[in-house]
Design a protein around this motif. Structure first.
Motif, mmCIF file in Angstrom:
data_model
loop_
_atom_site.group_PDB
_atom_site.id
_atom_site.type_symbol
_atom_site.label_atom_id
_atom_site.label_comp_id
_atom_site.label_asym_id
_atom_site.label_seq_id
_atom_site.Cartn_x
_atom_site.Cartn_y
_atom_site.Cartn_z
ATOM 1 N N UNK A 224 0.790 -1.325 -0.037
ATOM 2 C CA UNK A 224 -0.089 -0.013 -0.140
ATOM 3 C C UNK A 224 0.911 1.285 -0.006
ATOM 4 N N UNK A 225 0.384 2.414 -0.516
ATOM 5 C CA UNK A 225 1.059 3.449 -0.829
ATOM 6 C C UNK A 225 1.099 4.173 0.784
ATOM 7 N N UNK A 226 0.377 3.906 1.520
ATOM 8 C CA UNK A 226 0.653 4.491 2.922
ATOM 9 C C UNK A 226 1.924 3.959 3.682
ATOM 10 N N UNK A 228 4.609 2.827 1.959
ATOM 11 C CA UNK A 228 5.846 3.642 1.366
ATOM 12 C C UNK A 228 5.837 4.996 1.852
ATOM 13 N N UNK A 229 4.683 5.624 2.004
ATOM 14 C CA UNK A 229 4.775 6.960 2.553
ATOM 15 C C UNK A 229 5.294 7.054 3.742
ATOM 16 N N UNK A 231 7.512 5.243 5.188
ATOM 17 C CA UNK A 231 8.760 5.007 4.911
ATOM 18 C C UNK A 231 9.556 6.306 4.167
ATOM 19 N N UNK A 232 8.839 7.091 3.571
ATOM 20 C CA UNK A 232 9.324 8.201 2.894
ATOM 21 C C UNK A 232 9.333 9.305 3.998
ATOM 22 N N UNK A 244 1.805 1.305 11.726
ATOM 23 C CA UNK A 244 1.188 1.648 10.491
ATOM 24 C C UNK A 244 0.621 0.073 9.793
#
Lengths: 331, 333
Positions: A224-226, A228-229, A231-232, A244
């Motif tokens: 999921x993008x969230x 990765x976000x 992690x970003x 998360x």
């Protein structure tokens, strides 16, 4: 906010009404089913008894009346909390069940705790690195865990720990401590020694299931993008994992663990039989064999009630975990 | 060009904030090696805004993720260097990289409905970003979170802090994602098509605000997009990407008004404008090639109207005066 709070009880009341409906339907089915299976008096009187003696007993138990009259009588009494007396012992059915309940609840709580504590971390581990040898070992183990029959695992554990090693007892509850009217094994060391094997037997299969659910959920959430976000944003891996990821995979885990918990409380029959654990499951089996209808019906009514309450608790947990579930309740 | 961007451009020539050389990020899949990024060079000055333009699959997002070190297997940076402020991001260990992410280099994602964690409150998601990088009390982090929301123009920030993502509109969520990116005052923000999923009216607002914020705080920005029109009013310089390579780089004015590469030319001709009203829009012929099966030589060769036999050999970047660069045998000079 206030509007939301007012809405929740309505949904709880709806659930309770549903429960009453389910209990009515179920009680009719069980009543008719047991009526068709056979005559309980044949189990209760000696083979030499005369027909007159049998008739007297039938009359005493109210079995001479039509099934519908019997059912309505039962229903009338049940509304007042009287589920009848055991045909066999004459004790109130409800009391018999309640006496056995702590043993089962205790066993299941320990088994489920074990399965969650073991299953969730292993499931996450297998989900994080699906190709690692350790993950493959975990998944193979879980297949064994829920495909091997319960009684077999129980017998093997008895063989190993009670017979060969001789370090754990194979049956009964051991020393108990009374907390009010409730006798508990988990408060004594001896109780824990007795609890260990049956809880492990029951818990292993549940853990296997929870591993699989957790792994599947982890694999679904990770891309999921969230994540990765997160992690970003430079969050520490432990934070990403414990907050998360975990908060998002909790819903399927709570669903499965909740259902399994209910299932185990109501029907821990096999494990209780293997370890002569004096719980409700054994009572149910004994009552079915003797066609002790009041006990069977009372037991099932209680279990339906319990499962409805459990589902309610699960739904409330959903709302605690998933904020958008609160919204859905309102609609 | 306004004054600040001229300063930014002037500073670029001194000491770049980010310098990427020959970056190759490949994905080993069952079907073969996907060369998503295949030799990218980018130079970015402090406070400079670069538009990275390309169609989907051109490798622009992968370039962004490579800078942050967020390439997951089967993807891997196989070659090249990423130098950020004197630090080598490629060989850096993961913990050091984590400390840079969200602190020195922040990222904004494409789809705001997916980037915020659905089960965590907005304040949690802002506060954790502060506390991942600085030892500050939760009260102080909360204050910074509130300030960040005010900074990106969110009305009634205290209420929004207590909200969950599902309670907010797409535009609002993206503003919050931008607030998260800005909260630790990064030196570089990588924005991966952050307005693509939004309404056109909100799109304009967000682009305008991000530009203002970057100018005011001196933050460098890489704005990744497929839409040349979006970056025309935003970027100081533009790099155009095609099939994993940058085919043309130059100042925004140069690239838009005097495109050198036939692909850039084609992109500009496909943008509708007053001049094209009533006429058929230009179309680049053919389809984007599969990254698994790129044509030999220049990847654009088969779609190019100017292709010549020399295009069978891949052209190297030609550096031209004015910081321009183009990868083509037949540029429109």
């Amino acid at each position: 906010m206030r509007k939301k709070d007012r809405q929740v009880p309505v949904f709880i009341i709806n659930r309770l009404f549903q429960a009453i409906g389910v209990i009515l339907v179920m009680s009719v089915l069980v009543f008719v089913g047991l009526y068709l299976i056979g005559d309980p008096t044949s189990m209760l009187v000696s083979p030499e008894a005369t027909e007159i003696e049998r008739q007297a007993l039938r009359k005493a138990l109210g079995l001479d009346q039509s099934i519908w009259v019997q059912y309505l009588t039962f229903l009338g009494n049940a509304v007042h909390g009287d589920f009848g007396r055991s045909f066999l012992t004459g004790q109130p059915a409800l009391q018999l069940i309640v006496e056995r309940m702590p043993a089962t609840v205790e066993l299941v709580v320990v088994a489920m705790t074990f399965s969650v504590v073991v299953g969730v971390p292993l499931g996450i581990l297998a989900g994080l690195r699906p190709k690692a040898p350790s993950s493959k070992a975990i998944m193979t183990g879980s297949i064994l865990g829920f495909s091997l029959p319960n009684f077999w695992i129980g017998l093997m554990l008895i063989m190993l720990f009670a017979v060969y090693l001789g370090i754990l007892p194979a049956s009964a509850r051991g020393e108990t401590v009374n907390v009010g009217p409730v006798a508990l094994s988990i408060l004594t060391l001896d109780g824990w020694r007795h609890l260990a094997l049956p809880a492990l037997t029951l818990g292993l299969a549940k853990a296997a299931l929870i591993i699989r659910v957790t792994r599947a959920a982890t694999r679904e959430v990770l891309p999921m993008d969230y994540i990765k976000f997160a992690r970003a944003k430079g969050l520490r891996p432990s934070r990403i994992l414990n907050v998360h990821l975990l908060k998002n995979i909790l819903i399927p885990i709570v669903t499965v663990a909740g259902l399994e918990f209910g299932q185990a409380i109501a029907f821990a029959v096999v494990t209780e039989s293997v370890f002569s654990w004096p719980g409700m499951g054994k009572l149910l089996i004994d009552s079915i064999i003797t066609l002790d209808r009041p006990v069977v019906v009372a037991y099932l009514v209680m279990m339906v009630f319990f499962l409805v309450i459990l589902n309610l608790v699960i739904d409330i947990l959903y709302m605690a975990i998933d904020p958008s579930a609160r919204e859905k309740v309102r609609d | 060009m306004d004054v600040s961007s001229m300063q930014a451009t002037a500073m670029t020539r001194q000491e770049p904030l980010l310098s990427i050389k020959g970056l190759k990020t490949h994905f080993a899949t069952r079907a073969g090696v996907v060369k998503a990024v295949d030799g990218v060079d980018i130079e970015l000055g402090r406070g400079e805004i670069l538009g990275l333009v390309g169609e989907s699959g051109s490798g622009k997002s992968i370039t962004g993720f490579s800078i942050l070190g967020l390439i997951d297997p089967p993807g891997r940076i196989v070659d090249g260097s990423i130098d950020y402020d004197g630090l080598d991001l490629v060989s850096m260990d993961e913990e050091a990289r984590r400390r840079l992410r969200g602190n020195d280099i922040a990222m904004i994602f494409q789809d705001p409905s997916m980037t915020l964690n659905p089960v965590l409150r907005i304040d949690t998601q802002l506060i954790e970003t502060v506390q991942a990088h600085a030892e500050v009390s939760t009260a102080e982090a909360r204050q910074r979170a509130r300030d960040a929301l005010v900074q990106v123009g969110i009305p009634s920030p205290d209420e929004r802090l207590k909200a969950y993502p599902y309670e907010l509109s797409g535009g609002m969520r993206q503003r919050i994602a931008i607030a998260i990116a800005l909260i630790n005052k990064p030196k570089l923000i990588i924005a991966d098509e952050p307005t693509t999923a939004l309404d056109v009216s909100i799109q304009g607002q967000i682009i305008y605000e991000v530009k203002q914020l970057c100018r005011r705080t001196g933050t460098a920005l890489i704005w990744i997009t497929h839409d040349l029109a979006v970056v025309a009013g935003l970027a100081d310089r533009i790099s155009v990407m095609y099939a994993g390579r940058i085919v043309e780089t130059g100042t925004t004015a140069d690239v838009i008004e005097r495109p050198l590469h036939p692909y850039t030319q084609g992109l500009i001709d496909s943008v509708p404008s007053h001049a094209t009203r009533g006429h058929r829009l230009h179309q680049i012929k053919g389809m984007t090639p599969s990254l698994l099966n790129l044509p030999k030589g220049c990847a654009f060769r088969e779609r190019c109207e100017k292709a010549t036999p020399e295009c069978l050999v891949a052209p190297e970047p030609t550096l031209l005066p004015g910081g321009k660069s183009v990868r083509c045998w037949n540029p429109a000079l």
